[in-house]
Design an enzyme around this catalytic site. Structure first.
Site, PDB file in Angstrom:
ATOM      1  N   ASN A  42       0.831  -1.188   0.000  1.00 21.38           N
ATOM      2  CA  ASN A  42       0.000   0.000   0.000  1.00 21.38           C
ATOM      3  C   ASN A  42       0.875   1.251   0.000  1.00 21.38           C
ATOM      4  O   ASN A  42       1.968   1.276   0.568  1.00 21.38           O
ATOM      5  CB  ASN A  42      -1.001  -0.001   1.160  1.00 21.38           C
ATOM      6  CG  ASN A  42      -0.386  -0.081   2.536  1.00 21.38           C
ATOM      7  OD1 ASN A  42       0.549  -0.846   2.781  1.00 21.38           O
ATOM      8  ND2 ASN A  42      -0.917   0.694   3.468  1.00 21.38           N
ATOM      9  N   CYS A  53      -3.890   0.470  -2.846  1.00 20.84           N
ATOM     10  CA  CYS A  53      -3.847  -0.734  -2.022  1.00 20.84           C
ATOM     11  C   CYS A  53      -2.734  -1.664  -2.509  1.00 20.84           C
ATOM     12  O   CYS A  53      -2.316  -1.615  -3.664  1.00 20.84           O
ATOM     13  CB  CYS A  53      -5.173  -1.474  -2.093  1.00 20.84           C
ATOM     14  SG  CYS A  53      -6.572  -0.556  -1.430  1.00 20.84           S
ATOM     15  N   GLU A  55      -2.949  -4.868  -3.084  1.00 20.52           N
ATOM     16  CA  GLU A  55      -3.443  -5.763  -4.124  1.00 20.52           C
ATOM     17  C   GLU A  55      -3.413  -5.071  -5.489  1.00 20.52           C
ATOM     18  O   GLU A  55      -3.024  -5.670  -6.491  1.00 20.52           O
ATOM     19  CB  GLU A  55      -4.877  -6.225  -3.810  1.00 20.52           C
ATOM     20  CG  GLU A  55      -5.006  -6.990  -2.518  1.00 20.52           C
ATOM     21  CD  GLU A  55      -5.279  -6.105  -1.293  1.00 20.52           C
ATOM     22  OE1 GLU A  55      -5.779  -6.648  -0.298  1.00 20.52           O
ATOM     23  OE2 GLU A  55      -4.995  -4.896  -1.324  1.00 20.52           O
ATOM     24  N   CYS A  86     -10.127  -4.911   0.261  1.00 19.58           N
ATOM     25  CA  CYS A  86     -11.263  -3.982   0.267  1.00 19.58           C
ATOM     26  C   CYS A  86     -12.189  -4.314  -0.903  1.00 19.58           C
ATOM     27  O   CYS A  86     -11.840  -5.110  -1.778  1.00 19.58           O
ATOM     28  CB  CYS A  86     -10.772  -2.538   0.187  1.00 19.58           C
ATOM     29  SG  CYS A  86     -10.129  -2.064  -1.441  1.00 19.58           S
ATOM     30  N   CYS A  89     -10.646  -3.721  -4.396  1.00 17.81           N
ATOM     31  CA  CYS A  89      -9.630  -4.729  -4.738  1.00 17.81           C
ATOM     32  C   CYS A  89     -10.264  -6.086  -4.997  1.00 17.81           C
ATOM     33  O   CYS A  89      -9.763  -6.854  -5.827  1.00 17.81           O
ATOM     34  CB  CYS A  89      -8.560  -4.800  -3.658  1.00 17.81           C
ATOM     35  SG  CYS A  89      -7.432  -3.383  -3.732  1.00 17.81           S
TER      36      CYS A  89
END
Length: 134
Positions: A42, A53, A55, A86, A89
């Site tokens: 992140n 993020c 991911e 999240c 993501c």
């Protein structure tokens, strides 16, 4: 080190996270069908929540390498329980997951692990099929 190279990669890249505002570092790693591993962390911005993020960073690294199919994912954070991706993501993972059974391993720095599939994380996902006309 664990016996899971994705968790090890996510744990290592987590240390590079730029999280001066939340102090919540996250690392992610994904494996493609070719066996390549791509990682992301992140990256926060003072104009929170304009950061990215972990991911999303891993997916961007995968695409930058010319690959577009996720076979497996790992995410790690220093939290009491494994942290799921999240909502945004989850949709990004769905976009590139080779199928709904792609495994997402969520881990903590203390070794707790929870495994779910992309389909379990995002039931009823929006897909390109929804945009097709008869």
């Amino acid at each position: 080190m664990t016996d899971n190279p994705l968790i090890d990669t996510a744990k290592a890249v987590r240390e590079n996270a730029h999280a001066p505002y939340s102090n919540f570092k996250v690392g992610a790693a994904l494996r493609t069908a070719s066996g390549a591993i791509h990682a992301g962390c992140n990256v926060e911005n003072v104009a929170y929540p304009e950061g990215t993020c972990a991911e999303a960073g891993a997916i961007a690294a995968m695409a930058a390498a010319g690959e577009y199919g996720i076979a497996e994912v790992a995410v790690i954070a220093d939290s009491p329980a494994p942290v799921p991706p999240c909502g945004g993501c989850r949709q990004k993972l769905k976009e590139f997951a080779m199928d709904g059974d792609v495994k997402v391993t969520m881990a903590t720095m203390d070794g707790a692990i929870k495994v779910m599939t992309v389909s379990e994380l995002l039931p009823g996902a929006f897909s390109a099929d929804h945009m097709e006309k008869d």
